[in-house]
Design a protein around this motif. Structure first.
Motif, PDB file in Angstrom:
ATOM      1  N   MET A 123     114.327  78.285  65.849  1.00 52.97           N
ATOM      2  CA  MET A 123     114.035  78.314  64.416  1.00 52.97           C
ATOM      3  C   MET A 123     115.128  77.594  63.618  1.00 52.97           C
ATOM      4  SD  MET A 123     113.654  81.589  61.850  1.00 52.97           S
ATOM      5  CE  MET A 123     115.394  82.010  61.997  1.00 52.97           C
ATOM      6  N   MET A 124     116.378  77.807  63.986  1.00 51.92           N
ATOM      7  CA  MET A 124     117.480  77.192  63.245  1.00 51.92           C
ATOM      8  C   MET A 124     117.436  75.664  63.337  1.00 51.92           C
ATOM      9  SD  MET A 124     118.906  79.642  61.737  1.00 51.92           S
ATOM     10  CE  MET A 124     120.289  78.811  61.026  1.00 51.92           C
ATOM     11  N   PHE A 125     117.025  75.133  64.481  1.00 53.54           N
ATOM     12  CA  PHE A 125     117.046  73.682  64.666  1.00 53.54           C
ATOM     13  C   PHE A 125     115.706  73.005  64.380  1.00 53.54           C
ATOM     14  CE2 PHE A 125     120.659  75.089  67.262  1.00 53.54           C
ATOM     15  CZ  PHE A 125     121.647  74.302  66.703  1.00 53.54           C
ATOM     16  N   LEU A 126     114.615  73.709  64.595  1.00 51.82           N
ATOM     17  CA  LEU A 126     113.306  73.076  64.453  1.00 51.82           C
ATOM     18  C   LEU A 126     112.408  73.702  63.392  1.00 51.82           C
ATOM     19  CD1 LEU A 126     112.477  72.589  68.243  1.00 51.82           C
ATOM     20  CD2 LEU A 126     113.492  70.935  66.666  1.00 51.82           C
ATOM     21  N   GLY A 127     112.787  74.868  62.885  1.00 50.71           N
ATOM     22  CA  GLY A 127     111.947  75.578  61.928  1.00 50.71           C
ATOM     23  C   GLY A 127     111.780  74.824  60.623  1.00 50.71           C
ATOM     24  N   LYS A 128     110.578  74.902  60.062  1.00 48.96           N
ATOM     25  CA  LYS A 128     110.297  74.217  58.793  1.00 48.96           C
ATOM     26  C   LYS A 128     109.767  75.179  57.744  1.00 48.96           C
ATOM     27  CE  LYS A 128     109.486  69.786  60.851  1.00 48.96           C
ATOM     28  NZ  LYS A 128     108.712  69.242  61.900  1.00 48.96           N
ATOM     29  N   GLY A 129     109.617  76.436  58.115  1.00 51.10           N
ATOM     30  CA  GLY A 129     109.077  77.417  57.193  1.00 51.10           C
ATOM     31  C   GLY A 129     110.167  78.164  56.456  1.00 51.10           C
ATOM     32  N   ASN A 130     109.799  79.322  55.910  1.00 55.09           N
ATOM     33  CA  ASN A 130     110.736  80.157  55.181  1.00 55.09           C
ATOM     34  C   ASN A 130     110.592  81.578  55.695  1.00 55.09           C
ATOM     35  OD1 ASN A 130     112.300  81.588  53.401  1.00 55.09           O
ATOM     36  ND2 ASN A 130     111.314  80.796  51.561  1.00 55.09           N
ATOM     37  N   VAL A 131     111.491  81.989  56.568  1.00 56.71           N
ATOM     38  CA  VAL A 131     111.413  83.308  57.190  1.00 56.71           C
ATOM     39  C   VAL A 131     111.525  84.432  56.153  1.00 56.71           C
ATOM     40  CG1 VAL A 131     113.860  83.612  57.758  1.00 56.71           C
ATOM     41  CG2 VAL A 131     112.113  84.593  59.244  1.00 56.71           C
ATOM     42  N   LEU A 132     112.101  84.145  54.990  1.00 58.21           N
ATOM     43  CA  LEU A 132     112.241  85.170  53.952  1.00 58.21           C
ATOM     44  C   LEU A 132     110.896  85.568  53.338  1.00 58.21           C
ATOM     45  CD1 LEU A 132     115.510  83.906  52.227  1.00 58.21           C
ATOM     46  CD2 LEU A 132     115.247  85.674  53.986  1.00 58.21           C
ATOM     47  N   GLN A 133     109.862  84.796  53.606  1.00 57.60           N
ATOM     48  CA  GLN A 133     108.524  85.123  53.107  1.00 57.60           C
ATOM     49  C   GLN A 133     107.973  86.408  53.730  1.00 57.60           C
ATOM     50  OE1 GLN A 133     106.595  83.735  50.675  1.00 57.60           O
ATOM     51  NE2 GLN A 133     108.438  82.594  50.182  1.00 57.60           N
ATOM     52  N   ILE A 134     108.622  86.927  54.783  1.00 59.12           N
ATOM     53  CA  ILE A 134     108.110  88.138  55.430  1.00 59.12           C
ATOM     54  C   ILE A 134     108.071  89.323  54.472  1.00 59.12           C
ATOM     55  CG2 ILE A 134     108.768  87.437  57.757  1.00 59.12           C
ATOM     56  CD1 ILE A 134     111.148  89.370  57.553  1.00 59.12           C
ATOM     57  N   VAL A 135     108.906  89.322  53.458  1.00 59.41           N
ATOM     58  CA  VAL A 135     108.916  90.446  52.518  1.00 59.41           C
ATOM     59  C   VAL A 135     107.641  90.505  51.682  1.00 59.41           C
ATOM     60  CG1 VAL A 135     111.430  90.596  52.407  1.00 59.41           C
ATOM     61  CG2 VAL A 135     110.211  89.172  50.759  1.00 59.41           C
ATOM     62  N   SER A 136     106.921  89.392  51.572  1.00 57.50           N
ATOM     63  CA  SER A 136     105.711  89.376  50.749  1.00 57.50           C
ATOM     64  C   SER A 136     104.425  89.486  51.579  1.00 57.50           C
ATOM     65  CB  SER A 136     105.672  88.094  49.907  1.00 57.50           C
ATOM     66  OG  SER A 136     105.581  86.961  50.740  1.00 57.50           O
ATOM     67  N   LEU A 137     104.548  89.622  52.881  1.00 58.20           N
ATOM     68  CA  LEU A 137     103.367  89.703  53.751  1.00 58.20           C
ATOM     69  C   LEU A 137     102.775  91.105  53.757  1.00 58.20           C
ATOM     70  CD1 LEU A 137     104.692  87.774  56.884  1.00 58.20           C
ATOM     71  CD2 LEU A 137     103.103  86.932  55.158  1.00 58.20           C
TER      72      LEU A 137
END
Length: 144
Positions: free
Chosen positions: A51-65
């Protein structure tokens, strides 16, 4: 049909069979729960680095799921614990056939009602026949 995606999923299925054997051996050495924990810990570290090298999303979005979308890890833990426990007792092949039977039965029900995809795919005689044949395969694989 997208053959590349089918190949990716086929390889993923092969990886789960190898994973079951690896986790079963791990569980015999360190214990069932400890083996499952070790497997998830190593997977978590690997996914974090990817995730650190290839991720393109926003892991912080989990709070709104919706909270149900966060249960995948719990379901994965249940799967890994089950395989760590079952493989040493009934073998990789029987364990995998049982997993596939459970996946097929559950996914057929989910598809019928359109639960995850939003698009209902009705149960028909071909799907019922597939489930029956897989149940027969489970019986034949597990039969001593």
């Amino acid at each position: 049909m997208n053959w590349m995606m089918m190949l990716v999923v086929l390889l993923g299925g092969g990886a789960t069979a190898v994973q079951a054997g690896v986790n079963g051996a791990l569980g015999r050495k360190v214990g069932t729960i400890e083996g499952a924990f070790t497997s998830f810990l190593i997977g978590t570290v690997a996914l974090f680095l990817i995730m650190m090298f290839l991720g393109k999303g926003n892991v912080l979005q989990i709070v709104s799921l919706p909270k149900w979308q966060l249960t995948g890890g719990l379901l994965g833990a249940l799967y890994v614990i089950g395989m760590v426990f079952a493989v040493p007792k009934i073998g990789v092949a029987s364990s995998m056939v049982a997993v596939i039977a459970g996946q097929l039965l559950t996914s057929t029900i989910l598809d019928h009602f359109g639960v995850m995809s939003g698009k209902p795919i009705p149960i028909d005689w071909q799907r019922v026949l597939g489930i029956v044949l897989l149940a027969a395969a489970l019986f034949l694989f597990y039969k001593k």
